[in-house]
Enzyme design. Structure first.
Site, PDB file in Angstrom:
ATOM      1  N   LYS A  28      35.545  49.473  34.775  1.00 41.28           N
ATOM      2  CA  LYS A  28      35.417  49.458  36.184  1.00 41.28           C
ATOM      3  C   LYS A  28      35.828  48.191  36.555  1.00 41.28           C
ATOM      4  CE  LYS A  28      31.378  49.557  38.091  1.00 41.28           C
ATOM      5  NZ  LYS A  28      31.077  48.429  39.112  1.00 41.28           N
ATOM      6  N   ASN A  29      35.104  47.153  36.316  1.00 39.21           N
ATOM      7  CA  ASN A  29      35.169  45.815  37.035  1.00 39.21           C
ATOM      8  C   ASN A  29      36.340  45.159  36.567  1.00 39.21           C
ATOM      9  OD1 ASN A  29      32.802  46.424  38.273  1.00 39.21           O
ATOM     10  ND2 ASN A  29      31.457  45.261  36.929  1.00 39.21           N
ATOM     11  N   CYS A 123      22.217  45.939  49.553  1.00 31.05           N
ATOM     12  CA  CYS A 123      22.430  46.745  48.514  1.00 31.05           C
ATOM     13  C   CYS A 123      20.999  46.596  47.448  1.00 31.05           C
ATOM     14  CB  CYS A 123      23.471  45.889  47.620  1.00 31.05           C
ATOM     15  SG  CYS A 123      23.613  46.060  45.834  1.00 31.05           S
ATOM     16  N   ARG A 128      23.339  39.724  48.335  1.00 37.88           N
ATOM     17  CA  ARG A 128      24.814  39.644  48.072  1.00 37.88           C
ATOM     18  C   ARG A 128      25.773  39.050  49.294  1.00 37.88           C
ATOM     19  NH1 ARG A 128      26.385  44.723  44.370  1.00 37.88           N
ATOM     20  NH2 ARG A 128      27.738  43.137  43.237  1.00 37.88           N
ATOM     21  N   ASP A 317      24.260  43.492  34.145  1.00 38.39           N
ATOM     22  CA  ASP A 317      24.490  44.942  34.130  1.00 38.39           C
ATOM     23  C   ASP A 317      24.097  45.660  33.114  1.00 38.39           C
ATOM     24  OD1 ASP A 317      25.954  44.561  36.610  1.00 38.39           O
ATOM     25  OD2 ASP A 317      27.802  43.963  35.533  1.00 38.39           O
ATOM     26  N   ARG A 410      29.736  56.774  39.575  1.00 36.82           N
ATOM     27  CA  ARG A 410      30.488  55.648  40.085  1.00 36.82           C
ATOM     28  C   ARG A 410      31.035  54.761  39.126  1.00 36.82           C
ATOM     29  NH1 ARG A 410      28.281  52.580  45.508  1.00 36.82           N
ATOM     30  NH2 ARG A 410      29.976  51.362  45.056  1.00 36.82           N
TER      31      ARG A 410
HETATM   32  N1  EPU Z   1      26.866  35.186  45.884  1.00 40.20           N
HETATM   33  C1  EPU Z   1      26.836  34.518  46.936  1.00 40.20           C
HETATM   34  N2  EPU Z   1      27.692  34.374  47.874  1.00 40.20           N
HETATM   35  C2  EPU Z   1      29.086  34.775  47.585  1.00 40.20           C
HETATM   36  C3  EPU Z   1      29.366  35.885  46.628  1.00 40.20           C
HETATM   37  C4  EPU Z   1      28.201  35.882  45.545  1.00 40.20           C
HETATM   38  O1  EPU Z   1      25.677  33.981  47.089  1.00 40.20           O
HETATM   39  O2  EPU Z   1      29.815  34.623  48.587  1.00 40.20           O
HETATM   40  C5  EPU Z   1      26.006  35.530  44.799  1.00 40.20           C
HETATM   41  C6  EPU Z   1      25.517  36.965  44.718  1.00 40.20           C
HETATM   42  O3  EPU Z   1      24.610  37.156  45.726  1.00 40.20           O
HETATM   43  C7  EPU Z   1      24.850  36.830  43.404  1.00 40.20           C
HETATM   44  C8  EPU Z   1      25.537  35.647  42.597  1.00 40.20           C
HETATM   45  O4  EPU Z   1      26.210  35.281  43.323  1.00 40.20           O
HETATM   46  O5  EPU Z   1      23.527  36.532  43.209  1.00 40.20           O
HETATM   47  C9  EPU Z   1      26.520  36.411  41.402  1.00 40.20           C
HETATM   48  O6  EPU Z   1      27.381  37.398  42.171  1.00 40.20           O
HETATM   49  P1  EPU Z   1      28.810  37.889  41.836  1.00 40.20           P
HETATM   50  O7  EPU Z   1      29.511  37.294  43.059  1.00 40.20           O
HETATM   51  O8  EPU Z   1      29.333  37.179  40.725  1.00 40.20           O
HETATM   52  O9  EPU Z   1      28.853  39.228  41.902  1.00 40.20           O
HETATM   53  P2  EPU Z   1      29.941  40.258  42.107  1.00 40.20           P
HETATM   54  O10 EPU Z   1      31.429  39.695  42.100  1.00 40.20           O
HETATM   55  O11 EPU Z   1      29.667  40.730  43.610  1.00 40.20           O
HETATM   56  C10 EPU Z   1      30.312  41.490  39.848  1.00 40.20           C
HETATM   57  C11 EPU Z   1      30.354  42.895  39.448  1.00 40.20           C
HETATM   58  C12 EPU Z   1      28.831  43.115  39.359  1.00 40.20           C
HETATM   59  C13 EPU Z   1      28.361  42.232  38.325  1.00 40.20           C
HETATM   60  C14 EPU Z   1      28.463  40.792  38.866  1.00 40.20           C
HETATM   61  C15 EPU Z   1      27.611  39.860  37.813  1.00 40.20           C
HETATM   62  C16 EPU Z   1      32.343  43.845  40.208  1.00 40.20           C
HETATM   63  C17 EPU Z   1      33.111  44.875  41.208  1.00 40.20           C
HETATM   64  N3  EPU Z   1      30.992  43.672  40.196  1.00 40.20           N
HETATM   65  O12 EPU Z   1      29.836  41.399  41.216  1.00 40.20           O
HETATM   66  O13 EPU Z   1      28.920  44.493  38.806  1.00 40.20           O
HETATM   67  O14 EPU Z   1      26.772  42.526  38.195  1.00 40.20           O
HETATM   68  O15 EPU Z   1      29.762  40.370  39.069  1.00 40.20           O
HETATM   69  O16 EPU Z   1      28.409  39.799  36.645  1.00 40.20           O
HETATM   70  O17 EPU Z   1      32.996  43.316  39.481  1.00 40.20           O
HETATM   71  C18 EPU Z   1      28.094  46.703  38.373  1.00 40.20           C
HETATM   72  O18 EPU Z   1      29.131  47.007  37.859  1.00 40.20           O
HETATM   73  O19 EPU Z   1      26.914  47.324  38.150  1.00 40.20           O
HETATM   74  C19 EPU Z   1      27.810  45.449  39.224  1.00 40.20           C
HETATM   75  C20 EPU Z   1      27.248  45.154  40.307  1.00 40.20           C
END
Ligand code: EPU
Length: 433
Positions: A28-29, A123, A128, A317, A410
């Site tokens: 998915k990711n 969320c 986030r 995850d 999802r």
């Molecule tokens: N964060 C910030 N500011 C930003 C962006 C992120 O503070 O501008 C924080 C987030 O709030 C969080 C941390 O950074 O506390 C890490 O989050 P990250 O941005 O890495 O997460 P993401 O990119 O939104 C992806 C996966 C998630 C997975 C995370 C961590 C996708 C679509 N989603 O999310 O997957 O948990 O990386 O590995 O790639 C899932 O599949 O269930 C899922 C939630």
């Protein structure tokens, strides 16, 4: 279409009965980002092994809404043309359904010079924020305007320029978004402290095979030399196997399987999970593209400490599915969730199954085991906690009903059908009023 459905599970009451083979689907990711990346292409992009999951449908909906044309084949083969995109306004109703729609902002602003999108919203797993994305766009020469939680990002002179950007946190989607923005920016973009999740390299390598110039994939510093639109002719993106789905099945197998082969996966991306399970005493055989879990009847598992971490650490995850394993280990286990602020809320529901859980604060919890779980009627709050409830239902005695199956759909394709094929008693039914 979001319908109200539930899973009804007859638990195994601790017996280990599941047998056979379960194949892991495309990640998915990974595929969500490549779908978004199609905006960087002058011509058609072909993808294979696209999983039939709701988040893929939502990303396709977002692309089609912008003007892209998508052909979906029967067996996970997709073809996408984005030359007809006539808008870079991400419709709020679509964006709010899926946080990862934020990834579209990078390619859209890079190609069209501007993008409008709503704040992806709160969320269940935490706030986030999107500050890392916005700060980086500014460094690349864009102006960010916010009105009523709606953002418009406009590149000065219609084109982003390369910049040196240090990510405050190694955010996965920010890394991917900015890497894609850099592909069509003028000059060189250097991203420092990027995430190392393998889905990022998978995307980057595909973009490189289509004309992008990205260096440093798999390292904390990525350098992108901006250029022209990419060409997908004669190239196909083969979606890598989903390491989270594979890991979920390995955890499930440790508790429910007589002999189960989790195939079409990449165990080399699952070290942290496999090491934890092996140290707890789970018997398994690890092949190049499979994990076979067997001979765990009458086993006493040891407790383990889980601390979630960016890749290659223990993936957040899998924290919820792993907690179900910990309810069956003998002694006290410890969970430390370091990535998200609210990713332990589901534990309250786990304790309703009978688990002995003590939440210390919003990041840390203790689980005492082993404890016999008994079936419950529960609501799935998100896809990973939902999957944890399915595993809890499978090991429990009696019936478990998991509502809000949409969340599980999802990220996991036809979970009920695939679990039935290996002997689980699980069926899907419309939610009863
Ligand atoms: N964060 C910030 N500011 C930003 C962006 C992120 O503070 O501008 C924080 C987030 O709030 C969080 C941390 O950074 O506390 C890490 O989050 P990250 O941005 O890495 O997460 P993401 O990119 O939104 C992806 C996966 C998630 C997975 C995370 C961590 C996708 C679509 N989603 O999310 O997957 O948990 O990386 O590995 O790639 C899932 O599949 O269930 C899922 C939630």
């Amino acid at each position: 279409m979001e319908t109200q459905e539930s899973f009804i599970i007859e638990g195994l009451a601790g017996e280990r009965k599941l047998t056979g083979e379960i194949k892991v689907g495309g990640a998915k990711n990974a595929v969500l980002k490549t779908l978004a990346g199609s905006v960087l292409f002058a011509d058609e992009v072909s993808l294979e092994r696209v999983p039939g999951i709701e988040d893929v449908s939502r990303m396709c909906e977002a692309l089609e809404d912008l003007g892209a044309k998508i052909e979906k084949g029967e067996t996970g083969k997709y073809k996408i043309k984005t030359d007809g995109i006539n808008s870079s306004v991400i419709t709020p109703a679509i964006a709010k359904k899926m946080r990862s729609s934020i990834v579209l902002t990078g390619p859209l602003i890079a190609r069209f010079g501007s993008v409008s999108f709503p704040f992806p919203g709160g969320c269940v797993i935490g706030k986030r924020p999107i500050d890392i994305f916005l700060d980086a766009f500014k460094k690349m020469g864009a102006e960010v305007k916010e009105e009523d939680n709606n953002f418009t990002v406009t590149a000065s002179g219609g084109k982003l320029h390369g910049a040196e950007i240090f990510l405050r946190l190694p955010s996965v989607t920010a890394t991917e978004t900015l890497m894609m923005a850099g592909v069509l920016a003028t000059g060189t973009t250097v991203l420092k402290n990027v995430a190392l999740e393998p889905e990022i390299a998978s995307l980057g390598e595909f973009l490189n095979s289509c004309g992008a110039k990205i260096e440093g994939l798999g390292t904390p510093v990525i350098t992108i030399e901006g250029g022209e639109l990419l060409s997908g002719s004669e190239k196909t993106y083969l979606t890598p196997p989903d390491r989270i789905e594979a890991g979920s099945f390995v955890i499930m197998a440790a508790l429910t399987a007589k002999d189960l082969k989790i195939s079409d996966c990449d165990p080399s991306q699952m070290d942290a999970l496999l090491e934890s399970l092996i140290s707890a005493g789970v018997n398994m055989e690890i092949g190049k593209d499979y994990v076979r879990v067997f001979d765990n009847e009458n086993k006493t598992f040891s407790p383990v400490e889980i601390k979630t971490h960016e890749y290659p650490g223990f993936v957040t995850d899998l924290q919820a599915p792993m907690s179900i394993f910990l309810t069956q280990a003998t002694g006290q286990s410890y969970i430390f969730e370091t990535i998200y602020e609210n990713r332990l809320n589901y534990l309250e529901t786990i304790s309703r199954f009978g688990a002995r859980v003590r939440v210390l604060d919003s990041h840390r919890a203790l689980i005492d085991g082993p404890e016999v779980l008994s079936g419950k009627e529960v609501e799935s709050p998100d896809l990973r906690a939902g999957l944890a409830y399915v595993i809890a239902g499978l090991i429990a005695s009696g019936q478990t009903i998991v509502h809000n199956v949409y969340y599980i759909d999802r990220g996991y394709e036809k979970l009920d059908e695939r679990l039935r094929a290996i002997g689980a008693k699980i069926k899907r039914a419309p939610r009863e009023a």
